[in-house]
Design an enzyme around this catalytic site. Structure first.
Site, mmCIF file in Angstrom:
data_model
loop_
_atom_site.group_PDB
_atom_site.id
_atom_site.type_symbol
_atom_site.label_atom_id
_atom_site.label_comp_id
_atom_site.label_asym_id
_atom_site.label_seq_id
_atom_site.Cartn_x
_atom_site.Cartn_y
_atom_site.Cartn_z
ATOM 1 C CE LYS A 163 43.317 24.742 106.201
ATOM 2 N NZ LYS A 163 44.439 23.959 105.814
ATOM 3 C CG ASP A 165 46.116 24.114 102.782
ATOM 4 O OD1 ASP A 165 46.363 22.985 103.246
ATOM 5 O OD2 ASP A 165 45.160 24.344 102.042
ATOM 6 N NE ARG A 194 42.139 19.339 105.307
ATOM 7 C CZ ARG A 194 42.596 19.852 104.191
ATOM 8 N NH1 ARG A 194 42.207 21.041 103.806
ATOM 9 N NH2 ARG A 194 43.449 19.212 103.457
ATOM 10 C CG ASP A 245 41.421 19.713 100.019
ATOM 11 O OD1 ASP A 245 41.584 20.124 101.184
ATOM 12 O OD2 ASP A 245 42.104 20.101 99.063
#
Length: 166
Positions: free
Chosen positions: A92, A94, A141, A145
């Site tokens: 992942k 980010d 994604r 968030d």
């Protein structure tokens, strides 16, 4: 990172090391995923020390530029470590303070290892790339968030399904 720029395992949090952890997870029949920030900051650090210089905290800001912060010179080195020694199955990656070009650099570095590693990126990278593409990553994604608050989750669900509540 150490003085040479290599990642250093926090032996307080991982007393047996990451390789042992990965082997234990794989022995259970599970896959092992890692998290990394693509730039100067580390988004999800559990460190309480906001000025940590050991790479464990979010102290790696563009203003401070600690020697422990990620830079493009580390992509190949990190990918090789993760693939060959730690046997990760997913990364992942980010978007914390890094340029979009770092997504391409990490993807290329992971692919060069020869180990099949799922590459997941954040919505910022997707937006900068102009949309989702299999050439960019394996997973994306698609939104910011989600906080563990009912109203936030409900709002997101309603917006994604174009439903209104009266």
């Amino acid at each position: 990172r150490d003085a040479a720029g290599n990642l250093v395992v926090n032996t307080t949090r991982f007393p047996r090391g990451i390789k042992w952890l990965a082997e234990h997870i794989h022995a259970l029949g599970l896959r092992f995923g890692m998290y990394a920030g693509q730039g100067y900051a580390q988004c999800c650090s559990g460190s309480e020390d906001k000025n940590a210089t050991d790479g464990s905290g979010p102290g790696c800001s563009k203003d401070k530029q600690h020697p422990t912060c990620r830079s493009t010179t580390y992509y190949e080195r990190d990918a090789k470590l993760w693939a060959t020694e730690w046997s990760i199955d997913l990364l992942k990656f980010d978007g914390c303070g890094g340029p979009f070009s770092s997504v391409d650099a990490m993807r290329l570095a992971l692919n060069a290892t020869g180990r099949p590693i799922v590459f997941a990126i954040n919505q910022q990278a997707v937006a900068e790339a102009g949309g989702m593409s299999p050439a960019l990553a394996n997973q994306w994604r698609s939104g910011p968030d989600i906080k563990p608050v009912y109203e936030v989750i409900l709002d997101r669900a309603l917006r994604n399904n174009n439903v209104s509540v009266s």
